[in-house]
Design a protein around this motif. Sequence first.
Motif: not given
Length: 191
Positions: A179-191
């Motif tokens: 089993d694998s899991n994770g945490i992420t921090l993301g940033a996104h731009f909307k068009f």
Amino acid sequence: MNTLQKVLLALSVGSLMSVSAQAALNYAGQPYAGVKIGQYSPDEAEDDAVSYGVYGGYKFTPEFGIEAEYLTTSDTDAYEDRFEKSEYSADVYGLYATYDYAFPNTALYVKGRLGVAKNEIEVEITDKVSSVFNESFSVSDSGVAGGLGLGYNITPMASIEAMYNFYPTIEFDDGEDLDSNGITLGAHFKF
């Protein structure tokens, strides 16, 4: 892919398609693209890997959308003793249906996603006594994946989000599962 995974996938795709068709009448939709960094954690490894990747999607309504991602990791120690050392790296390719709940009168929102992904791990084993026993191999599996997170709209066109993710379980021929899991921090731009 077992029957439950197929049913969940069919229900999520069917729901997404019916909601998006109804919403097309009064919502123009919004594409977005971003980058993320985080931590990838397989159960059997001594160390967690640094993960990074790209993602993008399309919001059919303010609540419902679809998202694709590619996530990869650095080479990380899985195990080491006096005689042997093993390292791993991973790649995840995913396609998800998403749901966002925006808290009233704030820039905060909760995001959930559910879909399918391919989880691939490459392992390199180094024998410290004799290089004859060195080996490398790759294992992968596809299945249900998803996540739950908290986001913040910095501006109407830019957001950041922190998310807990679970990836498909890799099943080995000998009956063991990884089993694998994770945490992420993301940033996104909307068009």
